[in-house]
Design a protein around this motif. Structure first.
Motif, mmCIF file in Angstrom:
data_model
loop_
_atom_site.group_PDB
_atom_site.id
_atom_site.type_symbol
_atom_site.label_atom_id
_atom_site.label_comp_id
_atom_site.label_asym_id
_atom_site.label_seq_id
_atom_site.Cartn_x
_atom_site.Cartn_y
_atom_site.Cartn_z
ATOM 1 N N ALA A 38 2.656 11.477 -2.542
ATOM 2 C CA ALA A 38 2.873 11.057 -1.510
ATOM 3 C C ALA A 38 1.844 10.259 -0.424
ATOM 4 C CB ALA A 38 4.469 10.571 -0.812
ATOM 5 N N TYR A 39 1.562 11.891 0.562
ATOM 6 C CA TYR A 39 0.060 11.721 1.595
ATOM 7 C C TYR A 39 -0.943 11.080 0.743
ATOM 8 C CZ TYR A 39 -2.260 13.542 5.383
ATOM 9 O OH TYR A 39 -3.842 13.568 6.332
ATOM 10 N N ALA A 41 -1.087 9.501 -1.582
ATOM 11 C CA ALA A 41 -1.009 8.107 -1.896
ATOM 12 C C ALA A 41 -1.406 7.679 -1.460
ATOM 13 C CB ALA A 41 -0.040 8.179 -2.930
ATOM 14 N N ASN A 42 -0.195 7.713 0.117
ATOM 15 C CA ASN A 42 -0.962 6.732 0.625
ATOM 16 C C ASN A 42 -1.696 6.552 1.768
ATOM 17 O OD1 ASN A 42 2.364 6.251 1.143
ATOM 18 N ND2 ASN A 42 2.653 8.141 2.658
ATOM 19 N N ARG A 44 -4.818 5.880 0.487
ATOM 20 C CA ARG A 44 -5.396 5.343 -0.715
ATOM 21 C C ARG A 44 -5.962 3.985 -0.682
ATOM 22 N NH1 ARG A 44 -4.232 6.145 -7.131
ATOM 23 N NH2 ARG A 44 -6.277 4.651 -7.023
ATOM 24 N N SER A 45 -6.912 3.355 -0.781
ATOM 25 C CA SER A 45 -7.202 2.329 -0.674
ATOM 26 C C SER A 45 -7.458 1.407 -1.247
ATOM 27 C CB SER A 45 -8.524 2.257 0.731
ATOM 28 O OG SER A 45 -9.696 2.726 -0.059
ATOM 29 N N ASN A 96 -0.660 -1.499 -4.669
ATOM 30 C CA ASN A 96 -0.028 -0.684 -3.718
ATOM 31 C C ASN A 96 0.155 0.102 -3.569
ATOM 32 O OD1 ASN A 96 1.564 0.170 -1.022
ATOM 33 N ND2 ASN A 96 3.571 -1.211 -2.137
ATOM 34 N N SER A 98 1.194 3.311 -2.547
ATOM 35 C CA SER A 98 2.162 3.629 -1.378
ATOM 36 C C SER A 98 3.446 3.848 -2.052
ATOM 37 C CB SER A 98 2.698 3.409 -0.007
ATOM 38 O OG SER A 98 3.854 1.396 -0.165
ATOM 39 N N HIS A 99 3.561 5.653 -1.672
ATOM 40 C CA HIS A 99 4.773 5.912 -1.952
ATOM 41 C C HIS A 99 5.730 6.235 -0.263
ATOM 42 C CE1 HIS A 99 3.626 8.319 -5.489
ATOM 43 N NE2 HIS A 99 3.134 6.838 -5.101
ATOM 44 N N LYS A 100 7.207 6.437 -0.377
ATOM 45 C CA LYS A 100 8.122 5.967 0.589
ATOM 46 C C LYS A 100 8.947 7.623 0.527
ATOM 47 C CE LYS A 100 12.338 3.800 2.344
ATOM 48 N NZ LYS A 100 13.417 5.007 2.508
ATOM 49 N N TYR A 106 10.043 14.398 4.874
ATOM 50 C CA TYR A 106 9.687 14.681 5.336
ATOM 51 C C TYR A 106 9.206 15.826 6.037
ATOM 52 C CZ TYR A 106 4.902 14.523 6.813
ATOM 53 O OH TYR A 106 2.937 14.775 7.808
#
Length: 206
Positions: A38-39, A41-42, A44-45, A96, A98-100, A106
């Protein structure tokens, strides 16, 4: 539980008490994998773009008649099966990635990583860590005296001398307690944390 407190020579000077809830957790590989994924993936742009059938500059005229030519039927030159045609599922800057991850998950994942570092003797605590001048050589010499090579240093606050001294050391990373990320915690061979940063991380991850 107790963590060893080392001096500037890397020798054990004393011990510091830390909560078992943060440094005594079992290693949950699935949870750590989810937190790390998740870290990344978040971070990434979505900066890639491809053209679809409506975006390519092609004529919409039918290339040849439907029957009688002996060739396969074709509707227009922008077809995805044609060279120069549009992509079927084009990448878009609006993607998008992003992972939640829930806050509780976390914190548990970071706790599992920290606990594993302690079990593998890869984490050390120091009273404070600083250099007198912004000199790369001074920082490298200090880390060598402490027996540390590839190391992530977590401090409660970063001064300019420490920041400028570490920029040319590729195997050294200095971050504040609130910016310690799971990827760096797992990537570096050693983690050196100041006593003030340790207290701050306990407050953030409680």
């Amino acid at each position: 539980m107790e963590l060893k407190l080392i001096d500037n020579n890397g020798q054990s000077a004393a011990s510091v008490s830390v909560p078992d809830s943060l440094f005594g957790r079992e290693y949950n590989e699935a949870l750590v994998h989810q937190v790390v994924t998740a870290y990344l993936a978040n971070a990434r742009s979505a900066n890639r773009a491809q053209k679809g059938r409506s975006d390519v500059s092609k004529s919409t005229r039918k290339p040849w008649r439907q029957k009688g030519t002996g060739r396969a039927r074709a509707g227009m030159a922008s077809s995805p099966i044609w060279r120069g045609g549009g992509k079927i599922f084009p990448n878009s800057p609006a993607e998008n990635f992003s992972h939640k991850v829930n806050r509780k998950m976390y914190r548990a994942g970071i706790g599992a990583i920290l606990s594993q570092l302690v079990r593998e003797n890869r984490m050390s605590v120091v009273e404070n860590f600083s250099v007198d001048a912004p000199k790369t050589k001074a920082l490298a010499s200090k880390l060598k005296d402490m027996g540390l090579d590839e190391v992530m240093i977590i401090t409660d606050s970063i001064d300019e001398n420490l920041y400028f001294s570490s920029r040319n050391l590729p195997l050294v990373k200095i971050v504040e307690a609130g910016h310690a990320d799971p990827v760096s915690l797992m990537r570096f061979a050693n983690v050196l944390i100041t006593r003030g940063a340790l207290t701050k991380m306990e407050e953030l991850l409680a």
